[in-house]
Design a protein around this motif. Structure first.
Motif, PDB file in Angstrom:
ATOM      1  N   PHE A  77       0.817  -1.213   0.000  1.00  0.00           N
ATOM      2  CA  PHE A  77       0.000   0.000   0.000  1.00  0.00           C
ATOM      3  C   PHE A  77       0.855   1.270   0.000  1.00  0.00           C
ATOM      4  N   ALA A  78       2.010   1.234   0.664  1.00  0.00           N
ATOM      5  CA  ALA A  78       2.868   2.417   0.726  1.00  0.00           C
ATOM      6  C   ALA A  78       3.366   2.811  -0.662  1.00  0.00           C
ATOM      7  N   GLN A  79       3.818   1.829  -1.454  1.00  0.00           N
ATOM      8  CA  GLN A  79       4.331   2.185  -2.778  1.00  0.00           C
ATOM      9  C   GLN A  79       3.202   2.663  -3.694  1.00  0.00           C
ATOM     10  N   PHE A  80       1.986   2.133  -3.501  1.00  0.00           N
ATOM     11  CA  PHE A  80       0.861   2.643  -4.265  1.00  0.00           C
ATOM     12  C   PHE A  80       0.554   4.094  -3.888  1.00  0.00           C
ATOM     13  N   ALA A  81       0.634   4.411  -2.595  1.00  0.00           N
ATOM     14  CA  ALA A  81       0.360   5.774  -2.134  1.00  0.00           C
ATOM     15  C   ALA A  81       1.343   6.773  -2.728  1.00  0.00           C
ATOM     16  N   VAL A  82       2.603   6.393  -2.822  1.00  0.00           N
ATOM     17  CA  VAL A  82       3.625   7.276  -3.402  1.00  0.00           C
ATOM     18  C   VAL A  82       3.329   7.534  -4.874  1.00  0.00           C
ATOM     19  N   VAL A  83       2.994   6.488  -5.598  1.00  0.00           N
ATOM     20  CA  VAL A  83       2.695   6.635  -7.028  1.00  0.00           C
ATOM     21  C   VAL A  83       1.480   7.533  -7.233  1.00  0.00           C
ATOM     22  N   ALA A  84       0.432   7.362  -6.416  1.00  0.00           N
ATOM     23  CA  ALA A  84      -0.756   8.206  -6.527  1.00  0.00           C
ATOM     24  C   ALA A  84      -0.438   9.661  -6.210  1.00  0.00           C
ATOM     25  N   ALA A  85       0.450   9.900  -5.249  1.00  0.00           N
ATOM     26  CA  ALA A  85       0.842  11.273  -4.906  1.00  0.00           C
ATOM     27  C   ALA A  85       1.572  11.926  -6.074  1.00  0.00           C
ATOM     28  N   VAL A  86       2.425  11.170  -6.747  1.00  0.00           N
ATOM     29  CA  VAL A  86       3.108  11.693  -7.934  1.00  0.00           C
ATOM     30  C   VAL A  86       2.086  12.047  -9.016  1.00  0.00           C
ATOM     31  N   GLY A  87       1.081  11.196  -9.185  1.00  0.00           N
ATOM     32  CA  GLY A  87       0.028  11.477 -10.153  1.00  0.00           C
ATOM     33  C   GLY A  87      -0.732  12.755  -9.831  1.00  0.00           C
ATOM     34  N   THR A  88      -0.930  13.042  -8.558  1.00  0.00           N
ATOM     35  CA  THR A  88      -1.618  14.269  -8.149  1.00  0.00           C
ATOM     36  C   THR A  88      -0.854  15.497  -8.625  1.00  0.00           C
ATOM     37  N   VAL A  89       0.456  15.458  -8.500  1.00  0.00           N
ATOM     38  CA  VAL A  89       1.299  16.572  -8.958  1.00  0.00           C
ATOM     39  C   VAL A  89       1.210  16.709 -10.478  1.00  0.00           C
ATOM     40  N   ILE A  90       1.270  15.593 -11.196  1.00  0.00           N
ATOM     41  CA  ILE A  90       1.190  15.626 -12.658  1.00  0.00           C
ATOM     42  C   ILE A  90      -0.128  16.244 -13.115  1.00  0.00           C
ATOM     43  N   ALA A  91      -1.213  15.911 -12.435  1.00  0.00           N
ATOM     44  CA  ALA A  91      -2.535  16.408 -12.823  1.00  0.00           C
ATOM     45  C   ALA A  91      -2.635  17.923 -12.732  1.00  0.00           C
ATOM     46  N   CYS A  92      -1.827  18.536 -11.897  1.00  0.00           N
ATOM     47  CA  CYS A  92      -1.839  20.000 -11.767  1.00  0.00           C
ATOM     48  C   CYS A  92      -1.421  20.693 -13.067  1.00  0.00           C
ATOM     49  N   PHE A  93      -0.740  19.980 -13.953  1.00  0.00           N
ATOM     50  CA  PHE A  93      -0.260  20.559 -15.215  1.00  0.00           C
ATOM     51  C   PHE A  93      -1.181  20.217 -16.391  1.00  0.00           C
ATOM     52  N   ALA A  94      -2.318  19.616 -16.116  1.00  0.00           N
ATOM     53  CA  ALA A  94      -3.243  19.224 -17.187  1.00  0.00           C
ATOM     54  C   ALA A  94      -3.905  20.456 -17.809  1.00  0.00           C
ATOM     55  N   VAL A  95      -4.141  20.406 -19.111  1.00  0.00           N
ATOM     56  CA  VAL A  95      -4.844  21.470 -19.832  1.00  0.00           C
ATOM     57  C   VAL A  95      -6.339  21.331 -19.578  1.00  0.00           C
ATOM     58  N   GLU A  96      -7.003  22.438 -19.257  1.00  0.00           N
ATOM     59  CA  GLU A  96      -8.443  22.382 -19.018  1.00  0.00           C
ATOM     60  C   GLU A  96      -9.190  22.387 -20.353  1.00  0.00           C
ATOM     61  N   THR A  97     -10.189  21.520 -20.491  1.00  0.00           N
ATOM     62  CA  THR A  97     -10.943  21.387 -21.746  1.00  0.00           C
ATOM     63  C   THR A  97     -12.434  21.611 -21.575  1.00  0.00           C
ATOM     64  N   LYS A  98     -12.873  21.929 -20.393  1.00  0.00           N
ATOM     65  CA  LYS A  98     -14.305  22.043 -20.083  1.00  0.00           C
ATOM     66  C   LYS A  98     -15.013  23.033 -21.001  1.00  0.00           C
ATOM     67  N   GLY A  99     -16.131  22.608 -21.596  1.00  0.00           N
ATOM     68  CA  GLY A  99     -17.008  23.501 -22.329  1.00  0.00           C
ATOM     69  C   GLY A  99     -16.515  23.940 -23.693  1.00  0.00           C
ATOM     70  N   ARG A 100     -15.416  23.418 -24.185  1.00  0.00           N
ATOM     71  CA  ARG A 100     -14.857  23.821 -25.484  1.00  0.00           C
ATOM     72  C   ARG A 100     -15.062  22.708 -26.503  1.00  0.00           C
ATOM     73  N   THR A 101     -15.370  23.067 -27.729  1.00  0.00           N
ATOM     74  CA  THR A 101     -15.548  22.052 -28.758  1.00  0.00           C
ATOM     75  C   THR A 101     -14.190  21.407 -29.075  1.00  0.00           C
ATOM     76  N   LEU A 102     -14.260  20.222 -29.666  1.00  0.00           N
ATOM     77  CA  LEU A 102     -13.030  19.536 -30.054  1.00  0.00           C
ATOM     78  C   LEU A 102     -12.242  20.361 -31.059  1.00  0.00           C
ATOM     79  N   GLU A 103     -12.941  21.099 -31.916  1.00  0.00           N
ATOM     80  CA  GLU A 103     -12.266  21.928 -32.919  1.00  0.00           C
ATOM     81  C   GLU A 103     -11.596  23.140 -32.263  1.00  0.00           C
ATOM     82  N   GLU A 104     -12.247  23.741 -31.273  1.00  0.00           N
ATOM     83  CA  GLU A 104     -11.650  24.872 -30.561  1.00  0.00           C
ATOM     84  C   GLU A 104     -10.376  24.465 -29.847  1.00  0.00           C
ATOM     85  N   LEU A 105     -10.368  23.260 -29.299  1.00  0.00           N
ATOM     86  CA  LEU A 105      -9.212  22.782 -28.549  1.00  0.00           C
ATOM     87  C   LEU A 105      -8.037  22.458 -29.453  1.00  0.00           C
ATOM     88  N   ASN A 106      -8.291  22.255 -30.743  1.00  0.00           N
ATOM     89  CA  ASN A 106      -7.238  21.748 -31.631  1.00  0.00           C
ATOM     90  C   ASN A 106      -7.109  22.523 -32.941  1.00  0.00           C
TER      91      ASN A 106
END
Length: 455
Positions: free
Chosen positions: A425-454
Protein backbone atom coordinates in the motif's frame (compact mmCIF):
# COMPACT_ATOMS: atom_id res chain seq x y z
CA UNK A 1 -26.98 20.65 -49.93
CA UNK A 2 -28.56 18.25 -47.45
CA UNK A 3 -31.99 18.77 -45.97
CA UNK A 4 -33.50 17.98 -42.60
CA UNK A 5 -37.26 17.93 -42.09
CA UNK A 6 -37.74 19.99 -45.26
CA UNK A 7 -35.16 22.65 -44.36
CA UNK A 8 -31.70 23.14 -45.81
CA UNK A 9 -28.95 22.02 -43.43
CA UNK A 10 -26.15 24.57 -43.29
CA UNK A 11 -23.00 24.91 -41.24
CA UNK A 12 -19.97 22.76 -40.61
CA UNK A 13 -20.15 19.10 -39.60
CA UNK A 14 -18.98 20.03 -36.09
CA UNK A 15 -21.60 22.80 -35.73
CA UNK A 16 -24.35 20.48 -36.92
CA UNK A 17 -23.35 17.85 -34.36
CA UNK A 18 -23.11 20.49 -31.64
CA UNK A 19 -26.70 21.65 -32.16
CA UNK A 20 -28.30 18.18 -31.88
CA UNK A 21 -30.53 17.73 -28.81
CA UNK A 22 -30.30 14.48 -26.87
CA UNK A 23 -32.42 11.87 -28.61
CA UNK A 24 -33.13 8.19 -29.14
CA UNK A 25 -30.30 8.16 -31.67
CA UNK A 26 -27.81 9.08 -28.94
CA UNK A 27 -29.31 6.42 -26.67
CA UNK A 28 -29.08 3.76 -29.39
CA UNK A 29 -25.48 4.51 -30.24
CA UNK A 30 -24.41 4.74 -26.62
CA UNK A 31 -26.18 1.45 -25.88
CA UNK A 32 -24.52 -0.47 -28.73
CA UNK A 33 -21.04 0.93 -28.14
CA UNK A 34 -21.65 0.57 -24.42
CA UNK A 35 -22.48 -3.12 -24.80
CA UNK A 36 -19.12 -3.60 -26.49
CA UNK A 37 -17.31 -1.75 -23.70
CA UNK A 38 -19.23 -3.69 -21.03
CA UNK A 39 -18.00 -7.04 -22.32
CA UNK A 40 -14.46 -5.73 -22.85
CA UNK A 41 -14.41 -4.80 -19.15
CA UNK A 42 -15.97 -8.15 -18.27
CA UNK A 43 -13.24 -9.99 -20.19
CA UNK A 44 -10.47 -7.85 -18.73
CA UNK A 45 -11.12 -9.00 -15.15
CA UNK A 46 -11.69 -12.69 -15.89
CA UNK A 47 -8.10 -13.71 -15.19
CA UNK A 48 -8.25 -12.16 -11.72
CA UNK A 49 -11.50 -14.02 -10.94
CA UNK A 50 -10.06 -17.31 -12.19
CA UNK A 51 -6.63 -16.93 -10.58
CA UNK A 52 -7.37 -18.42 -7.12
CA UNK A 53 -8.76 -21.57 -8.77
CA UNK A 54 -5.96 -21.78 -11.34
CA UNK A 55 -3.29 -21.55 -8.64
CA UNK A 56 -4.74 -24.65 -6.97
CA UNK A 57 -5.73 -26.58 -10.10
CA UNK A 58 -2.42 -26.10 -11.92
CA UNK A 59 -0.23 -25.67 -8.80
CA UNK A 60 1.06 -22.31 -9.99
CA UNK A 61 3.99 -20.48 -8.45
CA UNK A 62 3.77 -16.74 -7.81
CA UNK A 63 5.74 -16.16 -11.01
CA UNK A 64 3.36 -18.29 -13.06
CA UNK A 65 0.37 -16.53 -11.52
CA UNK A 66 1.91 -13.19 -12.48
CA UNK A 67 2.34 -14.48 -16.05
CA UNK A 68 -1.33 -15.49 -16.13
CA UNK A 69 -2.56 -12.00 -15.24
CA UNK A 70 0.01 -9.96 -17.20
CA UNK A 71 -0.11 -11.83 -20.53
CA UNK A 72 -3.42 -10.18 -21.36
CA UNK A 73 -2.05 -6.80 -20.34
CA UNK A 74 0.87 -7.12 -22.74
CA UNK A 75 -1.62 -7.91 -25.48
CA UNK A 76 -3.68 -4.85 -24.52
CA UNK A 77 -0.59 -2.67 -24.81
CA UNK A 78 0.15 -3.81 -28.37
CA UNK A 79 -3.54 -3.83 -29.24
CA UNK A 80 -3.90 -0.19 -28.17
CA UNK A 81 -1.04 0.87 -30.44
CA UNK A 82 -2.40 -1.03 -33.45
CA UNK A 83 -5.98 0.12 -32.90
CA UNK A 84 -4.94 3.79 -32.56
CA UNK A 85 -3.48 3.65 -36.05
CA UNK A 86 -6.41 1.62 -37.41
CA UNK A 87 -8.99 3.93 -35.87
CA UNK A 88 -7.52 6.93 -37.67
CA UNK A 89 -7.08 5.06 -40.97
CA UNK A 90 -10.00 2.63 -41.44
CA UNK A 91 -12.52 4.26 -39.09
CA UNK A 92 -13.71 4.15 -35.50
CA UNK A 93 -16.63 1.74 -35.91
CA UNK A 94 -14.82 -0.81 -38.07
CA UNK A 95 -11.86 -0.89 -35.67
CA UNK A 96 -14.15 -1.47 -32.69
CA UNK A 97 -15.94 -4.32 -34.49
CA UNK A 98 -12.64 -6.04 -35.36
CA UNK A 99 -11.40 -5.70 -31.78
CA UNK A 100 -14.59 -7.20 -30.35
CA UNK A 101 -14.34 -10.20 -32.69
CA UNK A 102 -10.71 -10.82 -31.67
CA UNK A 103 -11.59 -10.57 -27.97
CA UNK A 104 -14.49 -13.01 -28.21
CA UNK A 105 -12.76 -15.66 -30.34
CA UNK A 106 -9.64 -15.57 -28.18
CA UNK A 107 -11.86 -15.96 -25.11
CA UNK A 108 -13.19 -19.23 -26.52
CA UNK A 109 -9.61 -20.41 -26.93
CA UNK A 110 -8.78 -19.45 -23.32
CA UNK A 111 -11.69 -21.58 -22.11
CA UNK A 112 -10.15 -24.59 -23.86
CA UNK A 113 -6.64 -24.08 -22.42
CA UNK A 114 -5.02 -27.11 -20.82
CA UNK A 115 -2.09 -25.42 -19.09
CA UNK A 116 -0.68 -22.08 -18.03
CA UNK A 117 1.33 -21.65 -21.25
CA UNK A 118 -1.71 -21.90 -23.53
CA UNK A 119 -3.77 -19.86 -21.08
CA UNK A 120 -1.20 -17.03 -21.20
CA UNK A 121 -0.90 -17.22 -25.00
CA UNK A 122 -4.64 -16.93 -25.61
CA UNK A 123 -5.03 -14.24 -22.93
CA UNK A 124 -2.37 -12.31 -24.84
CA UNK A 125 -4.46 -12.64 -28.01
CA UNK A 126 -7.58 -11.62 -26.12
CA UNK A 127 -5.72 -8.60 -24.78
CA UNK A 128 -5.01 -7.45 -28.34
CA UNK A 129 -8.74 -7.01 -28.84
CA UNK A 130 -9.53 -5.47 -25.45
CA UNK A 131 -6.68 -2.97 -25.68
CA UNK A 132 -7.85 -1.80 -29.09
CA UNK A 133 -11.56 -1.49 -28.49
CA UNK A 134 -11.82 0.68 -25.40
CA UNK A 135 -9.82 3.82 -26.44
CA UNK A 136 -11.26 3.87 -29.97
CA UNK A 137 -14.82 3.43 -28.65
CA UNK A 138 -14.23 6.34 -26.26
CA UNK A 139 -12.91 8.42 -29.17
CA UNK A 140 -16.12 7.77 -31.12
CA UNK A 141 -18.37 8.72 -28.20
CA UNK A 142 -16.39 11.97 -27.73
CA UNK A 143 -16.86 12.87 -31.38
CA UNK A 144 -20.66 12.67 -31.32
CA UNK A 145 -21.13 14.52 -28.00
CA UNK A 146 -21.96 18.21 -27.55
CA UNK A 147 -19.22 20.28 -25.95
CA UNK A 148 -21.41 21.75 -23.20
CA UNK A 149 -22.46 18.31 -21.94
CA UNK A 150 -19.62 16.17 -23.24
CA UNK A 151 -18.30 15.27 -19.80
CA UNK A 152 -21.58 13.87 -18.53
CA UNK A 153 -22.45 12.23 -21.86
CA UNK A 154 -19.12 10.43 -22.15
CA UNK A 155 -18.75 9.49 -18.48
CA UNK A 156 -22.27 8.09 -18.18
CA UNK A 157 -21.28 5.91 -21.12
CA UNK A 158 -17.95 5.10 -19.47
CA UNK A 159 -19.79 3.86 -16.39
CA UNK A 160 -20.42 0.77 -18.48
CA UNK A 161 -16.76 -0.20 -17.97
CA UNK A 162 -16.74 -0.37 -14.15
CA UNK A 163 -20.21 -1.92 -14.39
CA UNK A 164 -18.66 -4.65 -16.53
CA UNK A 165 -15.94 -5.16 -13.93
CA UNK A 166 -18.55 -5.37 -11.16
CA UNK A 167 -20.73 -7.82 -13.10
CA UNK A 168 -17.69 -9.97 -13.93
CA UNK A 169 -16.99 -10.27 -10.22
CA UNK A 170 -20.65 -10.79 -9.32
CA UNK A 171 -21.11 -13.53 -11.92
CA UNK A 172 -17.86 -15.19 -10.90
CA UNK A 173 -19.11 -15.44 -7.27
CA UNK A 174 -21.54 -18.13 -8.44
CA UNK A 175 -20.12 -19.37 -11.76
CA UNK A 176 -16.52 -20.11 -10.76
CA UNK A 177 -17.34 -22.28 -7.67
CA UNK A 178 -20.24 -24.06 -9.43
CA UNK A 179 -19.42 -24.23 -13.13
CA UNK A 180 -15.67 -23.62 -13.11
CA UNK A 181 -13.46 -20.85 -14.43
CA UNK A 182 -13.83 -21.96 -18.07
CA UNK A 183 -17.52 -21.04 -18.04
CA UNK A 184 -16.60 -17.42 -17.30
CA UNK A 185 -14.57 -17.18 -20.49
CA UNK A 186 -17.39 -18.76 -22.49
CA UNK A 187 -19.75 -16.05 -21.21
CA UNK A 188 -17.16 -13.44 -22.13
CA UNK A 189 -17.22 -14.64 -25.75
CA UNK A 190 -20.87 -13.57 -26.28
CA UNK A 191 -20.02 -10.15 -27.81
CA UNK A 192 -18.88 -11.85 -31.04
CA UNK A 193 -22.55 -11.41 -31.96
CA UNK A 194 -22.27 -7.64 -31.45
CA UNK A 195 -19.25 -7.43 -33.75
CA UNK A 196 -21.36 -8.74 -36.62
CA UNK A 197 -24.13 -6.13 -36.32
CA UNK A 198 -22.26 -3.05 -35.08
CA UNK A 199 -21.22 -1.53 -38.45
CA UNK A 200 -24.80 -1.87 -39.74
CA UNK A 201 -26.42 -0.04 -36.83
CA UNK A 202 -23.83 2.57 -35.81
CA UNK A 203 -22.88 5.25 -38.33
CA UNK A 204 -19.23 6.16 -38.75
CA UNK A 205 -18.09 9.39 -37.07
CA UNK A 206 -18.86 12.33 -39.41
CA UNK A 207 -15.89 14.19 -37.95
CA UNK A 208 -13.58 11.32 -38.93
CA UNK A 209 -15.06 11.05 -42.43
CA UNK A 210 -14.52 14.75 -43.00
CA UNK A 211 -10.94 14.60 -41.70
CA UNK A 212 -10.22 11.77 -44.17
CA UNK A 213 -11.45 13.90 -47.07
CA UNK A 214 -14.64 11.84 -47.52
CA UNK A 215 -16.78 14.97 -47.59
CA UNK A 216 -19.79 13.61 -49.47
CA UNK A 217 -20.01 10.60 -47.18
CA UNK A 218 -19.69 12.86 -44.12
CA UNK A 219 -22.52 15.03 -45.44
CA UNK A 220 -24.70 11.98 -46.08
CA UNK A 221 -24.06 10.52 -42.62
CA UNK A 222 -24.69 13.78 -40.75
CA UNK A 223 -27.89 14.30 -42.75
CA UNK A 224 -29.10 10.81 -41.79
CA UNK A 225 -28.28 11.47 -38.14
CA UNK A 226 -30.09 14.82 -38.23
CA UNK A 227 -33.15 13.20 -39.82
CA UNK A 228 -33.25 10.45 -37.17
CA UNK A 229 -32.86 12.98 -34.34
CA UNK A 230 -35.59 15.20 -35.81
CA UNK A 231 -37.96 12.24 -36.07
CA UNK A 232 -37.31 11.13 -32.49
CA UNK A 233 -37.65 14.61 -30.96
CA UNK A 234 -40.60 15.59 -33.23
CA UNK A 235 -39.35 19.15 -33.32
CA UNK A 236 -37.32 21.28 -35.74
CA UNK A 237 -33.59 21.16 -35.06
CA UNK A 238 -31.92 24.36 -33.87
CA UNK A 239 -29.85 26.22 -36.42
CA UNK A 240 -26.14 25.36 -36.31
CA UNK A 241 -23.73 28.09 -35.28
CA UNK A 242 -23.10 30.52 -38.13
CA UNK A 243 -19.35 30.28 -37.69
CA UNK A 244 -17.55 27.33 -36.17
CA UNK A 245 -13.87 26.87 -35.48
CA UNK A 246 -12.34 24.46 -37.98
CA UNK A 247 -9.41 22.13 -37.48
CA UNK A 248 -6.46 22.08 -39.82
CA UNK A 249 -7.23 19.41 -42.43
CA UNK A 250 -3.64 18.15 -42.77
CA UNK A 251 -3.04 14.40 -42.68
CA UNK A 252 -2.34 13.10 -39.18
CA UNK A 253 1.15 11.98 -38.23
CA UNK A 254 2.26 10.16 -35.07
CA UNK A 255 5.15 12.57 -34.52
CA UNK A 256 2.65 15.42 -34.10
CA UNK A 257 1.81 14.02 -30.67
CA UNK A 258 5.33 14.95 -29.53
CA UNK A 259 5.68 18.45 -31.00
CA UNK A 260 4.38 21.92 -30.17
CA UNK A 261 1.48 22.18 -27.75
CA UNK A 262 0.78 18.46 -28.05
CA UNK A 263 4.08 17.53 -26.37
CA UNK A 264 2.87 18.85 -23.01
CA UNK A 265 -0.52 17.23 -23.46
CA UNK A 266 0.97 13.85 -24.35
CA UNK A 267 3.48 13.98 -21.49
CA UNK A 268 0.89 14.82 -18.83
CA UNK A 269 -1.62 12.36 -20.23
CA UNK A 270 0.92 9.53 -20.33
CA UNK A 271 1.83 10.09 -16.69
CA UNK A 272 -1.80 10.16 -15.60
CA UNK A 273 -2.65 6.96 -17.49
CA UNK A 274 0.31 5.13 -16.01
CA UNK A 275 -0.41 6.18 -12.43
CA UNK A 276 -4.13 5.44 -12.60
CA UNK A 277 -3.78 1.93 -13.97
CA UNK A 278 -0.65 1.02 -12.03
CA UNK A 279 -2.64 1.60 -8.85
CA UNK A 280 -5.94 0.23 -10.10
CA UNK A 281 -4.72 -2.98 -11.67
CA UNK A 282 -2.03 -3.60 -9.09
CA UNK A 283 -4.75 -3.76 -6.45
CA UNK A 284 -7.65 -5.35 -8.33
CA UNK A 285 -5.74 -8.24 -9.91
CA UNK A 286 -4.33 -9.50 -6.61
CA UNK A 287 -7.31 -8.82 -4.33
CA UNK A 288 -9.07 -12.21 -4.66
CA UNK A 289 -5.78 -14.07 -4.11
CA UNK A 290 -4.81 -11.86 -1.15
CA UNK A 291 -8.12 -12.58 0.55
CA UNK A 292 -7.77 -16.34 0.12
CA UNK A 293 -4.03 -16.70 0.70
CA UNK A 294 -3.23 -14.03 3.30
CA UNK A 295 -6.45 -14.07 5.31
CA UNK A 296 -7.77 -17.59 4.71
CA UNK A 297 -11.11 -16.55 3.26
CA UNK A 298 -13.05 -18.95 1.06
CA UNK A 299 -13.33 -18.11 -2.65
CA UNK A 300 -16.93 -16.87 -2.49
CA UNK A 301 -16.14 -14.45 0.36
CA UNK A 302 -13.05 -13.20 -1.48
CA UNK A 303 -15.06 -12.49 -4.61
CA UNK A 304 -17.79 -10.73 -2.61
CA UNK A 305 -15.17 -8.43 -1.06
CA UNK A 306 -13.79 -7.77 -4.54
CA UNK A 307 -17.29 -6.98 -5.76
CA UNK A 308 -17.61 -4.36 -2.99
CA UNK A 309 -14.56 -2.55 -4.37
CA UNK A 310 -16.04 -2.57 -7.87
CA UNK A 311 -19.36 -1.20 -6.62
CA UNK A 312 -17.70 1.72 -4.82
CA UNK A 313 -15.72 2.36 -8.00
CA UNK A 314 -18.96 2.54 -9.95
CA UNK A 315 -20.31 5.05 -7.42
CA UNK A 316 -17.19 7.20 -7.81
CA UNK A 317 -17.61 7.19 -11.57
CA UNK A 318 -21.25 8.28 -11.28
CA UNK A 319 -20.35 11.19 -9.02
CA UNK A 320 -17.60 12.47 -11.29
CA UNK A 321 -19.91 12.10 -14.32
CA UNK A 322 -22.45 14.41 -12.67
CA UNK A 323 -19.86 17.00 -11.62
CA UNK A 324 -17.11 17.11 -14.25
CA UNK A 325 -18.84 19.57 -16.61
CA UNK A 326 -19.19 21.98 -13.68
CA UNK A 327 -15.85 21.66 -11.91
CA UNK A 328 -13.68 20.92 -14.95
CA UNK A 329 -11.31 18.12 -15.88
CA UNK A 330 -8.19 19.29 -14.05
CA UNK A 331 -9.82 19.87 -10.61
CA UNK A 332 -11.60 16.51 -10.89
CA UNK A 333 -8.36 14.66 -11.70
CA UNK A 334 -6.37 16.41 -8.96
CA UNK A 335 -9.05 15.69 -6.35
CA UNK A 336 -9.47 12.04 -7.33
CA UNK A 337 -5.73 11.34 -7.41
CA UNK A 338 -5.24 13.10 -4.08
CA UNK A 339 -8.08 11.08 -2.59
CA UNK A 340 -6.49 7.88 -3.88
CA UNK A 341 -3.17 8.76 -2.29
CA UNK A 342 -4.82 9.39 1.10
CA UNK A 343 -6.92 6.20 0.89
CA UNK A 344 -3.76 4.18 0.22
CA UNK A 345 -1.68 5.95 2.85
CA UNK A 346 -4.06 4.84 5.64
CA UNK A 347 -3.32 1.08 5.42
CA UNK A 348 0.35 1.84 4.76
CA UNK A 349 0.58 3.62 8.12
CA UNK A 350 -1.82 1.52 10.18
CA UNK A 351 -1.36 -1.88 8.57
CA UNK A 352 -4.09 -4.27 7.48
CA UNK A 353 -4.73 -7.20 9.78
CA UNK A 354 -7.92 -8.65 8.32
CA UNK A 355 -9.65 -9.21 5.01
CA UNK A 356 -12.38 -6.78 6.06
CA UNK A 357 -9.87 -3.98 6.62
CA UNK A 358 -8.25 -4.60 3.25
CA UNK A 359 -11.71 -4.56 1.62
CA UNK A 360 -12.47 -1.21 3.30
CA UNK A 361 -9.24 0.46 2.19
CA UNK A 362 -9.41 -1.06 -1.29
CA UNK A 363 -13.00 0.13 -1.71
CA UNK A 364 -12.08 3.69 -0.69
CA UNK A 365 -9.26 3.58 -3.23
CA UNK A 366 -11.39 2.29 -6.09
CA UNK A 367 -13.98 5.00 -5.37
CA UNK A 368 -11.39 7.53 -6.53
CA UNK A 369 -9.36 5.45 -8.98
CA UNK A 370 -12.30 4.36 -11.14
CA UNK A 371 -13.32 8.01 -11.45
CA UNK A 372 -9.81 8.81 -12.70
CA UNK A 373 -9.80 5.97 -15.19
CA UNK A 374 -13.13 6.87 -16.75
CA UNK A 375 -12.25 10.57 -16.65
CA UNK A 376 -9.15 9.88 -18.73
CA UNK A 377 -11.22 8.16 -21.42
CA UNK A 378 -13.13 11.44 -21.67
CA UNK A 379 -10.05 13.65 -21.42
CA UNK A 380 -7.69 11.87 -23.84
CA UNK A 381 -9.68 12.31 -27.08
CA UNK A 382 -10.35 15.97 -26.23
CA UNK A 383 -6.65 16.78 -26.43
CA UNK A 384 -6.00 15.80 -30.06
CA UNK A 385 -7.33 16.78 -33.51
CA UNK A 386 -9.61 14.40 -35.42
CA UNK A 387 -6.77 13.28 -37.70
CA UNK A 388 -4.80 12.02 -34.69
CA UNK A 389 -7.51 11.53 -32.08
CA UNK A 390 -7.53 7.73 -32.01
CA UNK A 391 -3.72 7.60 -32.07
CA UNK A 392 -3.51 10.10 -29.21
CA UNK A 393 -6.08 8.23 -27.12
CA UNK A 394 -4.36 4.93 -27.87
CA UNK A 395 -0.92 6.27 -26.98
CA UNK A 396 -2.35 7.11 -23.58
CA UNK A 397 -3.52 3.51 -23.61
CA UNK A 398 0.11 2.43 -24.08
CA UNK A 399 1.04 3.98 -20.73
CA UNK A 400 -2.19 2.64 -19.31
CA UNK A 401 -1.04 -0.87 -20.22
CA UNK A 402 2.46 -0.33 -18.88
CA UNK A 403 0.81 0.50 -15.58
CA UNK A 404 -1.48 -2.52 -15.90
CA UNK A 405 1.57 -4.75 -16.42
CA UNK A 406 3.91 -3.27 -13.83
CA UNK A 407 1.36 -2.85 -11.03
CA UNK A 408 0.63 -6.58 -10.60
CA UNK A 409 4.29 -7.48 -11.28
CA UNK A 410 5.53 -5.20 -8.48
CA UNK A 411 2.90 -6.52 -6.06
CA UNK A 412 3.83 -10.08 -7.00
CA UNK A 413 7.51 -9.30 -6.46
CA UNK A 414 6.87 -7.74 -3.03
CA UNK A 415 4.72 -10.63 -1.86
CA UNK A 416 6.99 -13.24 -3.42
CA UNK A 417 9.99 -11.86 -1.55
CA UNK A 418 8.16 -11.87 1.77
CA UNK A 419 7.20 -8.18 1.79
CA UNK A 420 4.22 -7.00 3.82
CA UNK A 421 0.88 -5.62 2.70
CA UNK A 422 1.89 -2.36 4.39
CA UNK A 423 4.73 -2.03 1.86
CA UNK A 424 2.34 -2.82 -1.00
CA UNK A 425 0.00 0.00 0.00
CA UNK A 426 2.87 2.42 0.73
CA UNK A 427 4.33 2.18 -2.78
CA UNK A 428 0.86 2.64 -4.26
CA UNK A 429 0.36 5.77 -2.13
CA UNK A 430 3.63 7.28 -3.40
CA UNK A 431 2.69 6.63 -7.03
CA UNK A 432 -0.76 8.21 -6.53
CA UNK A 433 0.84 11.27 -4.91
CA UNK A 434 3.11 11.69 -7.93
CA UNK A 435 0.03 11.48 -10.15
CA UNK A 436 -1.62 14.27 -8.15
CA UNK A 437 1.30 16.57 -8.96
CA UNK A 438 1.19 15.63 -12.66
CA UNK A 439 -2.54 16.41 -12.82
CA UNK A 440 -1.84 20.00 -11.77
CA UNK A 441 -0.26 20.56 -15.22
CA UNK A 442 -3.24 19.22 -17.19
CA UNK A 443 -4.84 21.47 -19.83
CA UNK A 444 -8.44 22.38 -19.02
CA UNK A 445 -10.94 21.39 -21.75
CA UNK A 446 -14.31 22.04 -20.08
CA UNK A 447 -17.01 23.50 -22.33
CA UNK A 448 -14.86 23.82 -25.48
CA UNK A 449 -15.55 22.05 -28.76
CA UNK A 450 -13.03 19.54 -30.05
CA UNK A 451 -12.27 21.93 -32.92
CA UNK A 452 -11.65 24.87 -30.56
CA UNK A 453 -9.21 22.78 -28.55
CA UNK A 454 -7.24 21.75 -31.63
CA UNK A 455 -7.60 24.51 -34.24
Amino acid sequence: MTTVAGRPAVGSIAARLERLPHSRWHVKVRFLIGAVTFFEAFDQLLAASALPVLMKEWHLTTGQATLAVTAGSVGMLLGALAAGWMGDVIGRVRTVAIGVAVTALAGLAVALSTGIELFALFRFAQGLGIGGVVPVAATYINEIARSDKRGRFVLLYEMIFPAGLAVATLVSVWVVPNLGWRAMFLIGALPVLIAAVLPRHVAESPRWLLARGRTEEAERVIAEIEAEVARSTRAPLPEPAAAATQEDSARGRLRELFTGRYLRRTTVLSGLWFVAYYVNHGISVWLPSLYTRNFGLDLSSALVYTLLSNVTGLLGTLIVALLIDRVGRRPALVTALGGSALALLAPALTGAVSGGQVALFASCTTFFVYAINCGLYLYSPELYPTRNRAKGAAFGGLWNRLGVILGPVVVGAILGSGGSLRLVFAQFAVVAAVGTVIACFAVETKGRTLEELNS
